[in-house]
Scaffold this motif. Sequence first.
Motif, short mmCIF file in Angstrom:
data_model
loop_
_atom_site.label_atom_id
_atom_site.label_comp_id
_atom_site.label_asym_id
_atom_site.label_seq_id
_atom_site.Cartn_x
_atom_site.Cartn_y
_atom_site.Cartn_z
N THR A 111 -45.53 29.74 37.31
CA THR A 111 -45.85 28.39 36.59
C THR A 111 -45.75 27.66 35.49
OG1 THR A 111 -46.70 29.09 34.39
CG2 THR A 111 -48.09 29.58 36.50
N HIS A 126 -45.38 24.38 32.71
CA HIS A 126 -45.88 23.66 31.46
C HIS A 126 -45.08 22.95 31.30
CE1 HIS A 126 -47.99 23.38 28.30
NE2 HIS A 126 -47.91 24.12 27.22
N HIS A 137 -45.33 20.25 27.72
CA HIS A 137 -45.91 20.41 26.30
C HIS A 137 -46.24 18.44 26.33
CE1 HIS A 137 -44.76 24.33 24.52
NE2 HIS A 137 -44.90 24.51 25.08
N ARG A 152 -50.15 15.87 30.54
CA ARG A 152 -50.66 16.10 31.99
C ARG A 152 -51.22 15.17 32.92
NH1 ARG A 152 -53.04 14.37 27.56
NH2 ARG A 152 -51.58 15.63 26.49
N TRP A 153 -51.67 15.78 33.34
CA TRP A 153 -51.86 15.09 35.08
C TRP A 153 -53.53 15.33 35.65
CZ3 TRP A 153 -48.18 19.05 34.19
CH2 TRP A 153 -48.05 19.98 34.51
N VAL A 194 -54.43 19.02 34.44
CA VAL A 194 -53.59 19.78 34.45
C VAL A 194 -52.55 19.95 33.38
CG1 VAL A 194 -54.77 21.59 36.14
CG2 VAL A 194 -52.09 20.17 36.62
N ASP A 195 -52.06 20.66 32.76
CA ASP A 195 -50.88 20.83 32.27
C ASP A 195 -49.91 22.00 32.26
OD1 ASP A 195 -51.96 22.60 30.41
OD2 ASP A 195 -51.77 21.39 28.34
N ASN A 196 -50.28 23.28 33.42
CA ASN A 196 -50.16 23.90 33.31
C ASN A 196 -50.26 24.74 34.96
OD1 ASN A 196 -48.60 26.22 32.18
ND2 ASN A 196 -49.93 27.75 33.74
N LYS A 197 -49.38 24.46 36.11
CA LYS A 197 -49.85 24.38 37.38
C LYS A 197 -48.68 25.68 38.18
CE LYS A 197 -50.06 21.56 41.45
NZ LYS A 197 -51.05 22.28 42.26
N ASP A 198 -49.45 26.40 39.04
CA ASP A 198 -48.60 27.70 40.25
C ASP A 198 -47.80 26.37 40.73
OD1 ASP A 198 -49.70 29.30 39.36
OD2 ASP A 198 -51.31 29.24 41.20
N HIS A 204 -44.92 28.95 31.57
CA HIS A 204 -45.38 30.06 31.26
C HIS A 204 -45.69 31.53 31.60
CE1 HIS A 204 -48.79 30.02 28.64
NE2 HIS A 204 -48.26 28.52 28.38
N TYR A 262 -51.22 15.92 20.39
CA TYR A 262 -50.27 16.46 19.10
C TYR A 262 -48.80 16.05 18.95
CZ TYR A 262 -48.93 20.08 22.65
OH TYR A 262 -48.15 21.10 23.83
N PRO A 285 -55.41 10.16 34.03
CA PRO A 285 -56.69 11.05 33.37
C PRO A 285 -56.54 10.87 31.73
CG PRO A 285 -54.19 12.06 34.59
CD PRO A 285 -54.36 11.08 34.38
N TRP A 341 -59.28 23.94 28.70
CA TRP A 341 -58.68 24.31 28.29
C TRP A 341 -58.18 25.50 27.89
CZ3 TRP A 341 -54.94 21.10 30.31
CH2 TRP A 341 -55.38 19.62 30.78
N PRO A 366 -50.34 33.74 34.37
CA PRO A 366 -50.06 32.83 33.52
C PRO A 366 -50.17 31.16 33.32
CG PRO A 366 -49.02 35.00 33.55
CD PRO A 366 -49.55 33.96 34.83
N GLY A 367 -50.53 30.63 31.64
CA GLY A 367 -50.55 29.60 31.60
C GLY A 367 -51.83 28.55 32.07
N SER A 368 -52.18 28.95 32.39
CA SER A 368 -53.56 28.41 33.48
C SER A 368 -55.04 28.84 32.94
CB SER A 368 -53.00 28.22 34.92
OG SER A 368 -52.44 27.53 35.91
#
Lengths: 346, 346, 346
Positions: A217, A219, A221, A224-225, A243-247, A274, C93, C132, C138, C250-252
């Motif tokens: 995945t 990720h 920091h 996001r998109w 999302v900010d984390n994607k397979d 991740h 952040y 976005p 989240w 993980p992370g999603s």
Amino acid sequence: MLVTGAAAATLPAAALGTVVTGNPPPAKAAGATRKVTIYAEALPGNLFGYGLAPGQATVPGPVLEMYEGDTLEVTLVNTTNQRLSIHPHGVDYSVDSDGSPLHNSFNNPGETRTYVWRSREMFAAAGRRFMPGSAGYWHYHDHAMGTDHGTGGLIRGLYGALIVRRRGDILPDRQFTVVFNDLTINNRVAPNAPQFEANLGQRVEWIAIGHGSQFHTFHLHAHRWADNRTGMLEGPTDPSQVVDNKDLNPGSSFGFQVLAGEGVGPGAWMYHCHIQSHSDTGMVGIFLVRNADGSMPAGAQEAIDKHHGHTHVAAQQAAHGATQPQFVAPPEVRGPDPDHQHVHGD
Amino acid sequence: MLVTGAAAATLPAAALGTVVTGNPPPAKAAGATRKVTIYAEALPGNLFGYGLAPGQATVPGPVLEMYEGDTLEVTLVNTTNQRLSIHPHGVDYSVDSDGSPLHNSFNNPGETRTYVWRSREMFAAAGRRFMPGSAGYWHYHDHAMGTDHGTGGLIRGLYGALIVRRRGDILPDRQFTVVFNDLTINNRVAPNAPQFEANLGQRVEWIAIGHGSQFHTFHLHAHRWADNRTGMLEGPTDPSQVVDNKDLNPGSSFGFQVLAGEGVGPGAWMYHCHIQSHSDTGMVGIFLVRNADGSMPAGAQEAIDKHHGHTHVAAQQAAHGATQPQFVAPPEVRGPDPDHQHVHGD
Amino acid sequence: MLVTGAAAATLPAAALGTVVTGNPPPAKAAGATRKVTIYAEALPGNLFGYGLAPGQATVPGPVLEMYEGDTLEVTLVNTTNQRLSIHPHGVDYSVDSDGSPLHNSFNNPGETRTYVWRSREMFAAAGRRFMPGSAGYWHYHDHAMGTDHGTGGLIRGLYGALIVRRRGDILPDRQFTVVFNDLTINNRVAPNAPQFEANLGQRVEWIAIGHGSQFHTFHLHAHRWADNRTGMLEGPTDPSQVVDNKDLNPGSSFGFQVLAGEGVGPGAWMYHCHIQSHSDTGMVGIFLVRNADGSMPAGAQEAIDKHHGHTHVAAQQAAHGATQPQFVAPPEVRGPDPDHQHVHGD
């Protein structure tokens, strides 16, 4: 796109960055046909790479770009002593350009072969629906080294990004190709995983590609998109999840654009797999968002040093190409630009 | 759908293939109730299958279809000496049709039991939003053999595709069910993985299903689809990503339609899992796009022979059902058609 | 959101549940700034948890909520003897609120530190597209215990859900947080995996999060949702696939709302990982849909008993908090409500 040609002149500059004003889709543009020569080369460390000129091979290979409707004629020069090929995702090709041993579509050692990749716009199916066009964040890769699926070429670096744009798509200032390939990023691990750089506010395009035999995945920091074709929303009724984390699993790819540091400021932001056992063993790199004037933001060098275990800065830059410029010009006007390439490691 | 009944007549033919002209959704149609009897049978090679008549069980089982609003009464005849059931995804059912041992919803050896599957159209939630209807490319499977989750039935072939269509959806010419089940495709591996066939330009519907305990990605050469409900785009503002490789993990399913060979021509196109260690060990099959007149395209037989390691063609066809017709008629007019089923292997 | 403050009064109640009437997006609302104190605590069984008051830590931690435009100031009190932090997904952040050792953004043992999380609405990019906003289902988690990626904190329970809503989003009656964390659900396995409860017809919001180093798919029996930001459809042209099984790696994270038992009736419905080896070894729990009046539906207690291997009912409830109320009020009017938290197990 790193390729130029006479046909490019048939695309007016005004066609770029303009607004597509809705249904029905624009009339099919007369697609350009462009030619590119790619050199497959052996690299140090038992790697292989694709490059746009002899001695210029990189891992990943150069980003190739087209507009929907364009044709790309890829002449692949195999400078190695291995059987290999180039197989694209997302575009149209006949069986003899499939890049697979199944169709005898590969280069023997020392051989030169041309593969033709075509693309198209969406077209009406029935009712209100349309068969999709070719636009997308795709990729290309070897399909012939080691096994009939190119497993030997993939594990050694024979892959790269292929973008097919729709007219009207927004062009980025910078482009990063991130390939999660088994337990590496672009065949590297931390602290030598790629460090990408942009200045605060620049529009950065990420192309993420998965390869190998592991699941991952991706990720990033502080950015996001939208999980859709462009990473942006079409408006309030666009249902896409943000999302900010994607397979990022083998054979898949996606892309998106972010404004570097938008709303969060500059800094040495992490990107990583991740999967905990993957990030802990080196699938992590730095997205350095510099100040708007290109200077180093407060604290960023300390973070980078920490990431590198306090090794010498110059050594780091040599190791991961920290200072490589990655300017992207419109395909129509962009000449072969070695700085645009993703340099290969050690 | 392979089932007919008096109720089917209540759906006018004009309801098929027409255009849905936007918000608000069409008034809820009076759903039809159809009955189907399915026979669970032991098959050679320690497999089990579902079939629409005694002695007709296949792996995967028959494609079942409904329109949103329809009800399907599935009478499952267990001809085996094992506890088993049928559990659907995507549709509505009461606990006694859950197909799980948790609710004593299964067939003991030799037992016959009826499961009721209902479906519905989207309905208003609040504001501009709607609770989703049942339309989708779903699946059904055993949930009782071996473990309380049907692990023993799944690994032996007790699975199949279930399609719930919206009125107005485009119907295909041919349908293929592809199940990535542990390290097999429909419980087979290359060179005996399923070979699917269509003529150039035919509208082909793929239903892809994941089962087992491994992760997979489904890749189809030279064709692509929108990653949404139908695989097609609703127009230029449809944000869906277009893909040719998609995660296909246990319990998930998706479907799409392509025009066979559109833009790329006929040929023996590969489909395969893109996990390198999976494609290299047999998760690869052939999508044979014949010429428009049904004849074999140049070079295709050679590619198929190569895929089979040059074994005799007739033997291959016997092994993987290469010549099985797979014509799909609208649910309303389609009678029980054994040719439509996916035949099981040796 | 479990936090109140003076600034909350600046959000009129009328802003909730209203209809967004299309493009262009609503003018940016004056975001509220809220403060919340979170206590990281050691729990029995070598677990750690986040809580809203001393002695109230749970696994997962409390659901935190914001509206797009809001800022959340999270003061984390580390009552443990371990280095730990809180790292959010989806929001904005600065590097000093990143929650990572890379930026020295963590709490030493006994230390208190404030992290600032901001959010925003979508904003125009170019053409018809928008960058976005922050809205989404989240999560937050430790990024500092054990390794620089918080692997030690994650495996011991330092995670929770974070929701950023758009104005106009529909609020639920109940909320469930489901974290597939290695081979557990919320660090438990069957029969002690969480049991969630609602009454027939209540609007239930699921927030699903993946952690650890394993791949998973989340499956819910007898309910389904659109695979998009809200789980609902925007209307007939919303192309989203409807699913009842989704990758949860993980992370999603993702979320959706269902009407409990809608179209299927009350009962002890299963939810589970659909990886067969995972469901068989304990990644399965119960979603108990009670009758509309809150009474136990026929057969449900028997199913629950079977799930628990016929252990005593009171013991089960003590073990998994079966009777915990989980009412959700709008962020603006909700006070600290310990009942809302997800209680931790023995």
